[in-house]
Design an enzyme around this catalytic site. Structure first.
Site, PDB file in Angstrom:
ATOM      1  N   LYS A 251       0.853  -1.190   0.000  1.00  0.00           N
ATOM      2  CA  LYS A 251       0.000   0.000   0.000  1.00  0.00           C
ATOM      3  C   LYS A 251       0.888   1.240   0.000  1.00  0.00           C
ATOM      4  O   LYS A 251       1.690   1.431   0.918  1.00  0.00           O
ATOM      5  CB  LYS A 251      -0.930   0.017   1.221  1.00  0.00           C
ATOM      6  CG  LYS A 251      -1.883   1.202   1.203  1.00  0.00           C
ATOM      7  CD  LYS A 251      -2.864   1.140   2.336  1.00  0.00           C
ATOM      8  CE  LYS A 251      -3.996   2.131   2.159  1.00  0.00           C
ATOM      9  NZ  LYS A 251      -3.556   3.485   1.873  1.00  0.00           N
ATOM     10  N   ARG A 271      -8.032  11.153  -7.542  1.00  0.00           N
ATOM     11  CA  ARG A 271      -9.106  10.388  -6.912  1.00  0.00           C
ATOM     12  C   ARG A 271     -10.449  11.110  -7.009  1.00  0.00           C
ATOM     13  O   ARG A 271     -11.487  10.503  -7.085  1.00  0.00           O
ATOM     14  CB  ARG A 271      -8.747  10.183  -5.438  1.00  0.00           C
ATOM     15  CG  ARG A 271      -9.660   9.277  -4.679  1.00  0.00           C
ATOM     16  CD  ARG A 271      -9.179   9.238  -3.240  1.00  0.00           C
ATOM     17  NE  ARG A 271      -9.941   8.338  -2.419  1.00  0.00           N
ATOM     18  CZ  ARG A 271     -11.219   8.476  -2.109  1.00  0.00           C
ATOM     19  NH1 ARG A 271     -11.908   9.492  -2.591  1.00  0.00           N
ATOM     20  NH2 ARG A 271     -11.805   7.607  -1.334  1.00  0.00           N
ATOM     21  N   ARG A 418     -17.206   0.778  -2.434  1.00  0.00           N
ATOM     22  CA  ARG A 418     -16.291   0.364  -1.378  1.00  0.00           C
ATOM     23  C   ARG A 418     -16.858  -0.945  -0.838  1.00  0.00           C
ATOM     24  O   ARG A 418     -17.801  -0.959  -0.069  1.00  0.00           O
ATOM     25  CB  ARG A 418     -16.263   1.438  -0.287  1.00  0.00           C
ATOM     26  CG  ARG A 418     -15.183   1.211   0.763  1.00  0.00           C
ATOM     27  CD  ARG A 418     -15.346   2.181   1.926  1.00  0.00           C
ATOM     28  NE  ARG A 418     -15.152   3.582   1.607  1.00  0.00           N
ATOM     29  CZ  ARG A 418     -13.963   4.156   1.430  1.00  0.00           C
ATOM     30  NH1 ARG A 418     -12.853   3.447   1.527  1.00  0.00           N
ATOM     31  NH2 ARG A 418     -13.885   5.438   1.167  1.00  0.00           N
ATOM     32  N   LYS A 424      -8.062  -2.738   3.211  1.00  0.00           N
ATOM     33  CA  LYS A 424      -6.766  -2.120   3.522  1.00  0.00           C
ATOM     34  C   LYS A 424      -6.419  -2.377   4.987  1.00  0.00           C
ATOM     35  O   LYS A 424      -7.302  -2.507   5.837  1.00  0.00           O
ATOM     36  CB  LYS A 424      -6.814  -0.618   3.214  1.00  0.00           C
ATOM     37  CG  LYS A 424      -7.936   0.127   3.914  1.00  0.00           C
ATOM     38  CD  LYS A 424      -8.122   1.522   3.325  1.00  0.00           C
ATOM     39  CE  LYS A 424      -9.275   2.249   4.000  1.00  0.00           C
ATOM     40  NZ  LYS A 424      -9.644   3.492   3.361  1.00  0.00           N
TER      41      LYS A 424
HETATM   42  P1  ATP Z   1     -10.038   5.660   0.546  1.00  0.00           P
HETATM   43  O1  ATP Z   1      -9.298   5.958  -0.707  1.00  0.00           O
HETATM   44  O2  ATP Z   1     -10.209   4.190   0.802  1.00  0.00           O
HETATM   45  O3  ATP Z   1     -11.287   6.463   0.742  1.00  0.00           O
HETATM   46  P2  ATP Z   1      -8.083   7.162   1.917  1.00  0.00           P
HETATM   47  O4  ATP Z   1      -8.048   8.179   0.846  1.00  0.00           O
HETATM   48  O5  ATP Z   1      -8.147   7.604   3.326  1.00  0.00           O
HETATM   49  O6  ATP Z   1      -9.216   6.108   1.751  1.00  0.00           O
HETATM   50  P3  ATP Z   1      -6.419   5.071   2.471  1.00  0.00           P
HETATM   51  O7  ATP Z   1      -7.286   4.731   3.622  1.00  0.00           O
HETATM   52  O8  ATP Z   1      -5.020   5.386   2.777  1.00  0.00           O
HETATM   53  O9  ATP Z   1      -6.879   6.282   1.658  1.00  0.00           O
HETATM   54  O10 ATP Z   1      -6.486   3.825   1.453  1.00  0.00           O
HETATM   55  C1  ATP Z   1      -7.013   3.695   0.183  1.00  0.00           C
HETATM   56  C2  ATP Z   1      -6.101   4.296  -0.876  1.00  0.00           C
HETATM   57  O11 ATP Z   1      -4.858   3.622  -0.882  1.00  0.00           O
HETATM   58  C3  ATP Z   1      -6.555   4.135  -2.309  1.00  0.00           C
HETATM   59  O12 ATP Z   1      -7.533   5.070  -2.676  1.00  0.00           O
HETATM   60  C4  ATP Z   1      -5.262   4.302  -3.087  1.00  0.00           C
HETATM   61  O13 ATP Z   1      -5.053   5.677  -3.351  1.00  0.00           O
HETATM   62  C5  ATP Z   1      -4.198   3.872  -2.113  1.00  0.00           C
HETATM   63  N1  ATP Z   1      -3.447   2.660  -2.497  1.00  0.00           N
HETATM   64  C6  ATP Z   1      -2.124   2.509  -2.312  1.00  0.00           C
HETATM   65  N2  ATP Z   1      -1.710   1.319  -2.723  1.00  0.00           N
HETATM   66  C7  ATP Z   1      -2.797   0.659  -3.196  1.00  0.00           C
HETATM   67  C8  ATP Z   1      -2.983  -0.634  -3.780  1.00  0.00           C
HETATM   68  N3  ATP Z   1      -1.995  -1.481  -3.927  1.00  0.00           N
HETATM   69  N4  ATP Z   1      -4.253  -0.966  -4.162  1.00  0.00           N
HETATM   70  C9  ATP Z   1      -5.289  -0.098  -4.000  1.00  0.00           C
HETATM   71  N5  ATP Z   1      -5.146   1.135  -3.455  1.00  0.00           N
HETATM   72  C10 ATP Z   1      -3.920   1.526  -3.061  1.00  0.00           C
END
Ligand code: ATP
Length: 583
Positions: A251, A271, A418, A424
């Protein structure tokens, strides 16, 4: 359609405090709209003049709006500014100011006239463009009634704040043309793969549902990203995913980027589906150079990797690239690497309905990787030990965690959703009692004592996806630095509204001194989730109880998130249940 018809509909939308009424008002409006206008009407309702990803906005600031009002009304700028200080909104100023200039010509403004005017404003560039923009707006204002003026100014300055969300508008389209809002899912799907609600509406009106179902994935039009669920304990992951083989990917803590390659023409979307191509000239080059397919859509993360010391820079470093000027210099100071984790389209063929293993194989087949662009590193495993050990190795390498992905036959790419196919797990989830939530700020209480003059606390809500409303979870006043605190009124000035927004659900005990349109997202750390008669998250009308986050603390603003991307009430419920079941 006359713009006056639309403006009076906006007035009714602003006055309603019920989401169902909102849908009914919108459905009536949409049912009486022509194919040429329906797309424009949808954009205007959302406070835009085109699909969000197009980046086409009037770009008029308060000062230009004030100058246009003064010119159209035949009054001096100072009296416009005085009225604005009193009323707090230039739209209200335009509607209430005594117009000393003669009222506009007899010809009423139409929705198409107004859209044409705003497109001209949006396209004006180069020397003298600020003045040109101002004059086009002034000409429209001069031809408008007071109510029309209010909304012309709000559209021009990007401050419509009707509180209508995408899903509410889709419900209204379903009600108007498919008989019931229960028919929303196919419209939502078309929206998720096209990110253009105007296109969905126009197609529905002209070609019916079959036309909507045929809306294709198209290059340079972003697909809404698939999102990951989270769990409270790493041990829940295998059961939740429910596939015998799990892909565990690194990640990355960077910026989510969707890359569209169309020959040499590359477009990058963030995003929030904003075109960020110009911010990442290096990623554009990497995609051109290393993606062998003629056309492709990739999903991945832009990260700042320091090849000299072999480690990733934090997200904040990368964010320094979010700028308009000196992009190339900053890009060379902080070069971006693209870690690709999905493939959504190749050579004319959408890949969304292929399983994750097929998409990954397709990705590896069209990417010749190097240091600057490569598929996400991962392992395939069937058990918890495998997940744990890969997670630990990620943390040792300075990554923030892992994303586990289902390899089942139905592990499709679910645009905009989602669900449990992706989960994650981050290092900061390790402290088992603490949860962080991304919440939408919907109001604030006046500060007292040392906080006089600013806000004492902000009222935070989770997003109820099923009902498309915001339900409160906590009132938060701790964790702010003095500077954060002092800045609160400025941060929320442009989203302040004078009554409870229709899509916000609040109990009388939690009603704040000031209301905000749901727009800004904040990351909040809390100790636990409990039942509460004060907060409306997952509200049970019989028991008159919702869920609340105890001891909330401010972590940081999440300006890159839309309110609908906040933590959902279903996620809060899941956290609550797991804790109660002994998590
Ligand atoms: P979300 O995007 O789930 O609303 P967030 O913006 O708070 O949450 P995180 O909770 O850190 O972000 O985790 C999701 C994000 O992680 C994804 O939107 C993507 O940008 C990132 N990411 C990093 N590595 C990966 C991966 N291998 N597969 C999918 N997403 C990834």
């Amino acid at each position: 359609m006359k713009f006056a018809t639309l403006a009076s509909c906006f007035e009714r939308l602003e006055a309603t405090s019920s989401r169902n009424d909102m849908i009914a008002i919108l459905a009536r409006l949409l049912a009486g709209t022509s194919p040429d206008e329906i797309g424009i009407v949808c954009y205007f309702v959302l406070g835009e003049i085109g699909p969000g990803y197009s980046g086409v906005t009037p770009g008029i600031g308060d000062r230009t709006a004030a100058a246009a009002i003064a010119l159209a009304a035949g009054v001096d700028l100072a009296s416009v500014e005085t009225a604005a200080r009193k009323l707090g909104d230039y739209g209200d100023v335009a509607a209430s100011l005594a117009w000393s200039a003669p009222e506009g010509p007899a010809e009423p403004l139409t929705v198409t006239d107004v859209h044409r005017g705003f497109m001209e404003i949006a396209q004006a560039s180069g020397p003298g463009s600020a003045d040109r923009k101002m004059r086009i707006l002034a000409a429209m204002l001069a031809a408008a009634t007071p109510t029309e003026r209010r909304y012309l100014v709000r559209l021009a300055t990007g401050k419509m704040r009707l509180g209508v969300g995408d899903m509410t508008l889709l419900d209204a389209l379903a009600e108007a043309f498919l008989g019931s809002k229960a028919e929303r899912p196919p419209l939502e799907h078309a929206y998720n793969i096209s990110s253009d609600i105007g296109l969905v509406a126009r197609t529905l009106l002209e070609e019916g549902l079959s036309g909507v179902l045929a809306i294709p994935v198209t290059l340079h039009r972003p697909i809404r990203p698939m999102l990951a669920q989270r769990v409270s304990r790493i041990s829940e992951i295998p059961e939740r995913i429910g596939s015998p083989v799990i892909a565990v990917e690194e990640k990355y803590d960077g910026e989510r980027i969707q890359a569209h390659k169309d020959g040499d023409d590359v477009t990058l979307f963030s995003r929030r589906l904003i075109d960020v191509t110009h911010q990442y000239p290096d990623i554009v080059r990497h995609v051109r150079r290393c993606v062998t397919a003629d056309t492709a859509i990739l999903d991945g993360e832009a990260v700042a990797f320091d090849h000299e010391i072999g480690t990733y820079h934090p997200f904040q470093t990368l964010m320094r690239r979010r700028r308009k000027h000196r992009v190339r210099e900053v890009a060379s100071e902080i070069p971006a690497t693209y870690r690709v984790f999905d493939l959504l389209y190749v050579n004319g063929e959408p890949y969304l309905h292929r399983s994750y293993p097929e998409r990954r194989a397709g990705l590896e087949a069209i990417l010749s990787p190097d240091e600057q662009i490569s598929p996400a590193d991962r392992i395939l495993t069937g058990d918890l030990d495998g997940i744990r050990s890969f997670y630990l190795s990620c943390i040792e390498r300075g990554l923030e965690g892992i994303v586990c992905k289902s390899c089942a036959d139905d592990s499709f790419y679910r645009a905009g959703a989602r669900e449990w196919q992706w989960i994650k797990w981050k290092s900061d989830y390790g402290t088992e009692l603490v949860d962080t939530l991304d919440l939408v700020v919907v109001g604030a209480n006046a500060g007292r004592g040392k906080r006089a003059g600013t806000y004492g606390s902000v009222l935070c809500a989770a997003y109820n996806h099923e009902e498309d409303i915001f339900q409160t979870v906590c009132s938060m006043g701790t964790g702010f630095s003095n500077a954060d605190l002092a800045d609160l009124p400025r941060r929320f000035a442009d989203v302040r509204v004078d009554r409870q927004p229709a899509r916000v659900m609040v109990t009388p005990q939690a009603a704040p001194d000031f209301w905000f349109a749901p727009a800004r997202v904040v990351e909040v750390l809390g100790l636990e989730i409990t039942e509460s008669p004060v907060h409306t998250c997952n509200w049970d009308p019989e028991r008159r109880r919702g869920l609340a986050l105890r001891f909330p603390r401010f972590v940081r603003w999440r300006d890159e998130k839309s309110p609908e991307a906040a933590t959902t009430t279903a996620e809060v419920v899941a956290m609550f249940r797991r804790r109660r079941e002994g998590g």
